[in-house]
Write an enzyme that holds these catalytic residues in place. Sequence first.
Site, mmCIF file in Angstrom:
data_model
loop_
_atom_site.group_PDB
_atom_site.id
_atom_site.type_symbol
_atom_site.label_atom_id
_atom_site.label_comp_id
_atom_site.label_asym_id
_atom_site.label_seq_id
_atom_site.Cartn_x
_atom_site.Cartn_y
_atom_site.Cartn_z
ATOM 1 N N PHE A 242 -4.953 3.705 -6.624
ATOM 2 C CA PHE A 242 -5.400 5.079 -6.351
ATOM 3 C C PHE A 242 -6.874 5.165 -5.994
ATOM 4 C CE2 PHE A 242 -2.069 5.246 -9.700
ATOM 5 C CZ PHE A 242 -1.037 5.704 -8.904
ATOM 6 N N ASN A 606 8.588 5.443 8.034
ATOM 7 C CA ASN A 606 9.680 5.208 7.095
ATOM 8 C C ASN A 606 9.822 6.432 6.191
ATOM 9 O OD1 ASN A 606 11.163 4.499 4.749
ATOM 10 N ND2 ASN A 606 10.758 2.327 5.118
ATOM 11 N N LYS A 608 11.789 7.237 3.866
ATOM 12 C CA LYS A 608 12.035 6.996 2.438
ATOM 13 C C LYS A 608 10.711 6.732 1.727
ATOM 14 C CE LYS A 608 15.294 4.340 -0.367
ATOM 15 N NZ LYS A 608 16.332 3.304 -0.281
ATOM 16 N N GLN A 613 5.960 8.653 -1.378
ATOM 17 C CA GLN A 613 4.524 8.912 -1.489
ATOM 18 C C GLN A 613 4.263 10.355 -1.882
ATOM 19 O OE1 GLN A 613 1.265 7.150 -0.593
ATOM 20 N NE2 GLN A 613 2.736 5.992 -1.757
ATOM 21 N N LYS A 676 -0.523 9.770 11.184
ATOM 22 C CA LYS A 676 -1.792 10.301 10.674
ATOM 23 C C LYS A 676 -2.078 9.856 9.244
ATOM 24 C CE LYS A 676 -1.322 14.838 12.030
ATOM 25 N NZ LYS A 676 -1.773 16.200 12.473
ATOM 26 N N VAL A 678 -0.182 9.303 5.167
ATOM 27 C CA VAL A 678 0.553 10.171 4.241
ATOM 28 C C VAL A 678 -0.081 10.227 2.850
ATOM 29 C CG1 VAL A 678 2.745 10.435 3.009
ATOM 30 C CG2 VAL A 678 2.765 9.833 5.420
ATOM 31 N N GLU A 680 -2.814 10.176 0.717
ATOM 32 C CA GLU A 680 -3.717 11.104 0.017
ATOM 33 C C GLU A 680 -3.252 12.541 0.203
ATOM 34 O OE1 GLU A 680 -7.027 9.369 -0.810
ATOM 35 O OE2 GLU A 680 -6.456 7.571 0.279
HETATM 36 MO MO1 MOS Z 1 -7.693 5.880 -1.812
HETATM 37 S S1 MOS Z 1 -8.861 7.039 -3.090
HETATM 38 O O1 MOS Z 1 -8.685 5.801 -0.451
HETATM 39 O O2 MOS Z 1 -7.622 4.352 -2.530
#
Ligand code: MOS
Length: 715
Positions: A242, A606, A608, A613, A676, A678, A680
């Site tokens: 993350f 994809n 799925k 995500q 583009k 996904v 974040e």
């Molecule tokens: Mo993400 S906060 O760019 O790992």
Amino acid sequence: MSVIGSPVSRVDGPAKVNGEAHYAGEFAPKDLLYAATADSTCPAGTIVTLDTRDAARAPGVLLVLTHLNADRLPYQEPAERVAVDPVAGAQLRVLDGPAILFSGQPIALVVARTQAQAEYGASLVPAPYDADPPAKLRFDPALAQPTSEAAAKKKRGPETRKGDAEGAFARAPVTLDERYRLSREQHHPMEPHATVAEWTGDRLTLWSKTQWVGNERDEIARRFGLPPANVRVINPYVGGAFGSSLRTWPHVTLAAMAARRARRPVRLELTRRQLFTFVGHRGQSEQHVRLGADPNGRLLATICEATGQTSTYEEFAEPLLGPAGATYACDDRLTRYKLVPMNVNTPCPMRGPGWATGLVAQEMAMDELAERLGMDPIELRLRNYAERDPMKDLPWSSKALRECYAQGAERFGWSKRPLKPRARRDGRDLVGLGMATAIYDSGRYPTSASVALLPDGTALVRCATADMGPGTYTSMTQVAADALGLPLARVRFELGDSTFPPAKEHGGSTTMASVGPAIQEACGAVKAKLAGVADGAPITDFAAVLRRAGLDRIEAEASAKPDDAMKTHSINGFGAVFAEVRVDVDLCTIRATRIVGAYDAGRIVNPKLAHSQCIGGMVQGIGMALFEDVEWDEHLGRVSNGTIAEYIVPVNADIHDLDAIFVDTREPLLNPLGVKGVAELGLCGVAPAIANAVWHATGKRVRNLPITPDRLLTA
Ligand code: MOS
């Protein structure tokens, strides 16, 4: 039919389930030793004495390193800092001197034959401190300082202005003036950070949890004054990150220092508790939002003054004001950004850095404005729809946000929502519906990849990128299979080794847009080589071509980089998030019972993985809205709930009905795949949609996230 766009299951799934996938801390070179650290218990000051005699005599202990006996490392400064590092200040130099900058700073490193012996040894290092200078422990926006010139160059400057926002606000017939606070959050991926370091002469191999093997190689080379070619970083699997593994944190240095001194490989794995102090966090923030509108809901003034948190030794500035600048049309706008330096370890990007946080304030404020206007929240947003990027004054490359509002509302059943709050009760529950806009900045980096066609009829594709969970292994296998015209089973994609063709950070949702095109280029190059060797013969069976030509492989490497599109256009992912909550009328407990997100993320390679995500982002957004709260003791200067047992995150019982849909779009400019990004985007907008639903259920606004039962009760 192209394999791009099909819901392929994770190609690395079986290896992860049956234990064949090895994470950094699981690599065990011969003669491996184990390390543990003793960490400061004081937030600021100087170590007076450091008595390591008991630790050194403890069973199994072979080495104790402190600032009194550790090597002084050169810490060479790079020509230009990479985007994952703060723009100003100096990184923490571990075991370099007696100064203490935050509670939890490592002050001694103990190396032993077993993990338990190392931990016991580390527990025997007492360190009295001289607590001077006084620590800076309060997150008080009154103590904030404007961000630096260096931050301004990264578009995180102290102020941006367009028109006369204050004047327009003063004249506006309908206004809103509120402050929104968000608690500090901690990433807490399933896999704790770990590094295994092994020296062979002056060459160093690191098995180390990272989202960017190439940068960890370069960073460690600079810290130790080595040529980058002498350092190899390997990390095939990342158990979540993350953003917490974008930078090269001090524990990596410690592992390498210890292995060099011990002349044996050393493993250093952080404990859950240490994740609060070694690897960054999403700092506390406050946003003061002022909106002015006419009676029809047209925005006349938007002002957002944001305060973030940084350490005393580095300036961590993030795009907290991105949403305030880019989401809605308004001619008179003002943003200000300040930071409170505190005796904490430096914060770092956490999923949707800046944008997810900025949206909390902005989208809660828009909901409040809709309430004042007696207007449907979607209608208010449509009346201020930005046809160009208002902050950058550029056209969007693509934007299907209207479709997101419409399709998301349809799927969610928004039209049945009563305008007034506290209008629906079901047994003990008040039921409310809320929504928010999502926006995230899309990007792309120069990247290289290689493809080798092998005699067994398979293709081996490589790139020094990472997969912290979004499914890089799978999506890149799809891209290569598509480009080569091979079935998926005949393509193997490898990543996570700094000797592979270079990539930049696996972060900022840029991986698909960056690595995908490099693989397409490399596949094109290898097909051209194969055509040369095949000399007119059909090339579908390349194994036969290799045999005839007496070759053991045909290999090509290629690079792909963004063009000027990011300068001439604003490129963003968009979405609309809808949430239903149920609030127990007596206990004020809140459940997020239904969330729907509709997204414009460009083409979906994809569905799925992309769906996964986005519902993962919803889980994280439920955490942000209702649970996650690093409690900071401003007297002791430490986290008071510094364990995963007390830092509350959503668990299965907190998760109900989640759904994500993608509007059918294709990004025309950012990259040839039409994507583009996904990842974040999936967190953006979730927390404010839930907060707005809590208001709709109860008629109460809680502007401090997370909205815990005690806060709702007080409201
Ligand atoms: Mo993400 S906060 O760019 O790992």
